[in-house]
Design a protein around this motif. Structure first.
Motif, PDB file in Angstrom:
ATOM      1  N   LYS A 110       0.853  -1.178   0.000  1.00 29.29           N
ATOM      2  CA  LYS A 110       0.000   0.000   0.000  1.00 29.29           C
ATOM      3  C   LYS A 110       0.895   1.236   0.000  1.00 29.29           C
ATOM      4  CE  LYS A 110      -3.647  -2.141   2.710  1.00 29.29           C
ATOM      5  NZ  LYS A 110      -4.401  -2.118   3.973  1.00 29.29           N
ATOM      6  N   PRO A 111       0.475   2.282  -0.669  1.00 29.26           N
ATOM      7  CA  PRO A 111       1.293   3.494  -0.616  1.00 29.26           C
ATOM      8  C   PRO A 111       1.218   4.124   0.781  1.00 29.26           C
ATOM      9  CG  PRO A 111      -0.693   3.860  -1.912  1.00 29.26           C
ATOM     10  CD  PRO A 111      -0.686   2.421  -1.518  1.00 29.26           C
ATOM     11  N   ILE A 112       2.366   4.186   1.421  1.00 29.89           N
ATOM     12  CA  ILE A 112       2.447   4.789   2.748  1.00 29.89           C
ATOM     13  C   ILE A 112       3.577   5.795   2.754  1.00 29.89           C
ATOM     14  CG2 ILE A 112       1.534   2.774   3.972  1.00 29.89           C
ATOM     15  CD1 ILE A 112       4.505   2.227   4.762  1.00 29.89           C
ATOM     16  N   GLU A 113       3.504   6.715   3.676  1.00 32.67           N
ATOM     17  CA  GLU A 113       4.588   7.673   3.861  1.00 32.67           C
ATOM     18  C   GLU A 113       5.384   7.266   5.080  1.00 32.67           C
ATOM     19  OE1 GLU A 113       4.193  12.053   4.133  1.00 32.67           O
ATOM     20  OE2 GLU A 113       2.792  11.802   2.473  1.00 32.67           O
ATOM     21  N   ASP A 143      23.533   3.792   5.743  1.00 29.55           N
ATOM     22  CA  ASP A 143      22.208   3.186   5.850  1.00 29.55           C
ATOM     23  C   ASP A 143      21.163   4.251   6.165  1.00 29.55           C
ATOM     24  OD1 ASP A 143      23.281   0.672   5.448  1.00 29.55           O
ATOM     25  OD2 ASP A 143      22.877  -0.063   7.477  1.00 29.55           O
ATOM     26  N   TRP A 144      19.955   3.989   5.733  1.00 30.18           N
ATOM     27  CA  TRP A 144      18.826   4.847   6.071  1.00 30.18           C
ATOM     28  C   TRP A 144      18.155   4.291   7.321  1.00 30.18           C
ATOM     29  CZ3 TRP A 144      17.318   9.320   3.665  1.00 30.18           C
ATOM     30  CH2 TRP A 144      17.987   9.628   2.472  1.00 30.18           C
ATOM     31  N   ILE A 145      17.744   5.169   8.232  1.00 30.31           N
ATOM     32  CA  ILE A 145      16.987   4.776   9.408  1.00 30.31           C
ATOM     33  C   ILE A 145      15.545   5.187   9.148  1.00 30.31           C
ATOM     34  CG2 ILE A 145      16.730   4.972  11.903  1.00 30.31           C
ATOM     35  CD1 ILE A 145      19.446   3.781  10.885  1.00 30.31           C
ATOM     36  N   ILE A 146      14.692   4.190   9.027  1.00 30.77           N
ATOM     37  CA  ILE A 146      13.288   4.415   8.689  1.00 30.77           C
ATOM     38  C   ILE A 146      12.447   4.374   9.953  1.00 30.77           C
ATOM     39  CG2 ILE A 146      11.291   3.425   7.495  1.00 30.77           C
ATOM     40  CD1 ILE A 146      13.261   2.377   5.381  1.00 30.77           C
ATOM     41  N   THR A 147      11.533   5.316  10.068  1.00 30.06           N
ATOM     42  CA  THR A 147      10.516   5.275  11.107  1.00 30.06           C
ATOM     43  C   THR A 147       9.231   4.845  10.426  1.00 30.06           C
ATOM     44  OG1 THR A 147      11.609   7.054  12.320  1.00 30.06           O
ATOM     45  CG2 THR A 147       9.309   6.580  12.896  1.00 30.06           C
ATOM     46  N   GLY A 148       8.723   3.689  10.816  1.00 29.38           N
ATOM     47  CA  GLY A 148       7.553   3.108  10.173  1.00 29.38           C
ATOM     48  C   GLY A 148       6.239   3.694  10.636  1.00 29.38           C
ATOM     49  N   VAL A 149       5.164   3.097  10.156  1.00 26.05           N
ATOM     50  CA  VAL A 149       3.818   3.628  10.396  1.00 26.05           C
ATOM     51  C   VAL A 149       3.373   3.523  11.847  1.00 26.05           C
ATOM     52  CG1 VAL A 149       3.054   3.271   8.022  1.00 26.05           C
ATOM     53  CG2 VAL A 149       2.746   1.448   9.689  1.00 26.05           C
ATOM     54  N   GLN A 150       4.005   2.655  12.636  1.00 23.90           N
ATOM     55  CA  GLN A 150       3.652   2.528  14.047  1.00 23.90           C
ATOM     56  C   GLN A 150       4.754   3.070  14.949  1.00 23.90           C
ATOM     57  OE1 GLN A 150       2.713  -1.657  14.361  1.00 23.90           O
ATOM     58  NE2 GLN A 150       0.567  -1.258  13.939  1.00 23.90           N
ATOM     59  N   GLY A 151       5.660   3.878  14.378  1.00 23.22           N
ATOM     60  CA  GLY A 151       6.729   4.479  15.151  1.00 23.22           C
ATOM     61  C   GLY A 151       7.950   3.599  15.328  1.00 23.22           C
ATOM     62  N   GLU A 152       7.932   2.397  14.749  1.00 23.35           N
ATOM     63  CA  GLU A 152       9.071   1.499  14.844  1.00 23.35           C
ATOM     64  C   GLU A 152      10.220   2.016  13.974  1.00 23.35           C
ATOM     65  OE1 GLU A 152       6.824  -0.028  11.215  1.00 23.35           O
ATOM     66  OE2 GLU A 152       6.393   1.085  13.029  1.00 23.35           O
ATOM     67  N   VAL A 153      11.448   1.723  14.359  1.00 22.08           N
ATOM     68  CA  VAL A 153      12.610   2.156  13.591  1.00 22.08           C
ATOM     69  C   VAL A 153      13.417   0.946  13.148  1.00 22.08           C
ATOM     70  CG1 VAL A 153      12.825   4.456  14.620  1.00 22.08           C
ATOM     71  CG2 VAL A 153      13.949   2.522  15.707  1.00 22.08           C
ATOM     72  N   GLU A 183      10.629   6.825  -2.782  1.00 24.69           N
ATOM     73  CA  GLU A 183      10.933   8.054  -3.520  1.00 24.69           C
ATOM     74  C   GLU A 183      10.452   9.230  -2.664  1.00 24.69           C
ATOM     75  OE1 GLU A 183       7.040   8.200  -6.459  1.00 24.69           O
ATOM     76  OE2 GLU A 183       8.913   7.360  -7.203  1.00 24.69           O
ATOM     77  N   ALA A 184      11.068  10.363  -2.868  1.00 27.82           N
ATOM     78  CA  ALA A 184      10.732  11.557  -2.084  1.00 27.82           C
ATOM     79  C   ALA A 184       9.288  11.978  -2.329  1.00 27.82           C
ATOM     80  CB  ALA A 184      11.673  12.693  -2.417  1.00 27.82           C
ATOM     81  N   VAL A 185       8.641  12.444  -1.282  1.00 25.02           N
ATOM     82  CA  VAL A 185       7.272  12.942  -1.380  1.00 25.02           C
ATOM     83  C   VAL A 185       7.347  14.407  -1.789  1.00 25.02           C
ATOM     84  CG1 VAL A 185       5.165  13.469  -0.102  1.00 25.02           C
ATOM     85  CG2 VAL A 185       6.411  11.349   0.359  1.00 25.02           C
ATOM     86  N   THR A 186       6.610  14.750  -2.814  1.00 28.07           N
ATOM     87  CA  THR A 186       6.532  16.158  -3.232  1.00 28.07           C
ATOM     88  C   THR A 186       5.113  16.638  -3.003  1.00 28.07           C
ATOM     89  OG1 THR A 186       6.085  15.475  -5.505  1.00 28.07           O
ATOM     90  CG2 THR A 186       8.366  15.939  -4.937  1.00 28.07           C
TER      91      THR A 186
END
Length: 104
Positions: free
Chosen positions: A7-10, A77-87, A100-103
């Motif tokens: 699903k498209p998520i930010e 490395d990239w550190i991602i914060t997910g949809v539930q705040g997980e990293v 991809e970057a959100v515009t």
């Protein structure tokens, strides 16, 4: 076999190169809250020993606690914060292929 797509998520992501790079970690002169110092007592992680994946010495790496256990963070490395705040960490090539970057 059924097929699915994500699903498209930010997400929020920050590229990490050294201690203090993540905005929640504070300065480079102290232990981070998200990416901590890499600490392993075994001799294979000491001195100028290089990580077999990225080729950089272990001293320059970080450690992150994820929902699935701890993971090494390589510089870049990239550190991602997910949809539930997980990293969690993500390798740059996977990040580039997946996000991809959100515009606005």
């Amino acid at each position: 076999m059924a097929r699915y797509h994500k699903k498209p998520i930010e997400i929020t992501a920050h590229q990490w190169f050294r201690n203090g790079d993540h905005p929640k970690d504070g300065g480079a002169d102290r232990e981070g809250a998200v990416v901590r110092y890499f600490r392993r007592p075994e001799p294979e992680y000491a001195g100028d020993t290089a990580h077999d994946i990225c080729g950089l010495i272990w001293h320059n790496h970080g450690w992150i606690d994820t929902l699935k256990g701890g993971h090494t963070v390589c510089p870049g490395d990239w550190i991602i914060t997910g949809v539930q705040g997980e990293v969690y960490p993500c390798k740059p090539d996977i990040f580039d292929a997946t996000y991809e970057a959100v515009t606005d």
